[in-house]
Design an enzyme around this catalytic site. Structure first.
Site, mmCIF file in Angstrom:
data_model
loop_
_atom_site.group_PDB
_atom_site.id
_atom_site.type_symbol
_atom_site.label_atom_id
_atom_site.label_comp_id
_atom_site.label_asym_id
_atom_site.label_seq_id
_atom_site.Cartn_x
_atom_site.Cartn_y
_atom_site.Cartn_z
ATOM 1 N N ILE A 23 43.704 57.775 29.305
ATOM 2 C CA ILE A 23 42.486 57.084 29.734
ATOM 3 C C ILE A 23 41.767 56.521 28.519
ATOM 4 O O ILE A 23 41.434 57.264 27.593
ATOM 5 C CB ILE A 23 41.535 58.028 30.492
ATOM 6 C CG1 ILE A 23 42.256 58.676 31.677
ATOM 7 C CG2 ILE A 23 40.287 57.280 30.961
ATOM 8 C CD1 ILE A 23 41.448 59.769 32.362
ATOM 9 N N TYR A 35 30.975 38.226 30.624
ATOM 10 C CA TYR A 35 31.531 39.404 31.283
ATOM 11 C C TYR A 35 32.377 39.002 32.490
ATOM 12 O O TYR A 35 33.477 39.521 32.683
ATOM 13 C CB TYR A 35 30.410 40.346 31.709
ATOM 14 C CG TYR A 35 30.917 41.615 32.351
ATOM 15 C CD1 TYR A 35 31.619 42.561 31.601
ATOM 16 C CD2 TYR A 35 30.699 41.864 33.708
ATOM 17 C CE1 TYR A 35 32.088 43.725 32.181
ATOM 18 C CE2 TYR A 35 31.171 43.032 34.291
ATOM 19 C CZ TYR A 35 31.863 43.958 33.529
ATOM 20 O OH TYR A 35 32.346 45.104 34.119
ATOM 21 N N LYS A 59 36.409 39.757 33.138
ATOM 22 C CA LYS A 59 36.931 40.476 34.293
ATOM 23 C C LYS A 59 37.793 39.586 35.191
ATOM 24 O O LYS A 59 38.705 40.078 35.868
ATOM 25 C CB LYS A 59 35.781 41.113 35.080
ATOM 26 C CG LYS A 59 35.135 42.288 34.345
ATOM 27 C CD LYS A 59 36.168 43.375 34.007
ATOM 28 C CE LYS A 59 35.526 44.586 33.344
ATOM 29 N NZ LYS A 59 36.514 45.647 33.052
#
Length: 271
Positions: free
Chosen positions: A16, A169, A173
């Site tokens: 992770i 942003y 994404k």
């Protein structure tokens, strides 16, 4: 944990990124409860140790006999040099990664196009896009060789719907969404699974960072509305990882009940 069919997680090794807080930390703890081994990475090594301790406690309390091996590695995914040296830092008994969770990412500022500092958009792309791609590239060849593996990318509602004040942003994404979808198509002739988790409003450090440490401004983002929390998204990530090998959750789009889109929400009732 029975809802996740934890038996499918037993002894699996999960890596992770961005595991020091928020979604990454909550996901690590839930995987630990399910009997997975963990490689936790983040820029903040001191905080990462705290998360690792929480994972160890969660594993012990679960009573699961398998898994529970936890390694922490300081890593800034935006640093090419660190990524280049990363594989050599993984303990030998955890080299066979089964699940890669590309969680590291952030947003900085609400400036409009024309007023965005170069350092801000460069750092967001370096972490949210280039770092995610670089980490995936590190492990995908091994996944192919071993004929197993699962890449789980943390996207966003911002990757589905652009909104004013989030141009950079949203662009990062959207890139994650396109990269993930293309990778899934490229791997269709393999047993490797590819998932994108797309959260809406989640109350973590995310908005505090966006507002450059202004907690009061960050709190206003969720005013009058019950947002998601990190544990909600962690459940979706672990759920995706614990499906039978022939089942691939390609996209999971998760919203709080009073959010309908990036800009449409109802703030008159906090549950």
């Amino acid at each position: 944990m029975s809802v996740f069919n934890a038996s499918r997680l037993l002894g699996k090794t999960v890596l992770i990124t961005g595991a020091s807080s928020g979604i990454g930390a909550a996901t690590a703890i839930l995987f630990a409860k399910g009997g997975a081994n963990l490689i936790l990475t983040a820029r903040r090594a001191d905080v990462l140790k705290t998360v690792a301790d929480a994972c160890t406690s969660a594993h012990k309390e679960s009573g699961v006999q398998q898994g529970g091996r936890i390694a922490t590695i300081q890593l800034d995914v935006s640093d090419k040099t660190q990524i280049g040296a990363f594989l050599d830092k993984i303990p030998s008994d955890l080299r066979n990664v089964d699940v890669l969770v590309n969680n590291a990412g952030f947003v900085l500022g609400v400036e409009r196009v024309g007023d965005i500092a170069a350092a801000d958009y460069e750092s967001m792309f370096a972490t949210n896009v280039f770092g995610l791609i670089a980490m995936t590239q590190l492990f995908i060849k091994d996944f192919k060789t071993r004929k197993t593996g699962h890449v789980i990318n943390i996207g966003s509602i911002a990757g589905r719907e652009p909104y004013a004040g989030g141009s950079i942003y949203c662009a990062t994404k959207h890139a994650v969404n396109a990269f993930t979808a293309a990778m899934m198509r490229e791997l269709v002739d393999t047993p490797i699974r590819v998932t994108e988790i797309q959260p809406g409003m989640v109350e973590t450090e995310f908005s505090v960072i966006r507002f450059r440490g202004d907690k009061s401004a960050a709190d206003k983002v969720y005013d009058g509305l019950q947002p998601l929390v990190a544990e909600d998204i962690a459940e979706e990530i672990v759920w995706a990882a614990s499906r039978p090998p022939h089942v691939n959750l390609a996209e999971v789009f998760v919203l709080p009940v009073n959010q309908a889109s990036a800009t449409i929400n109802f703030r008159g009732n906090r549950l």
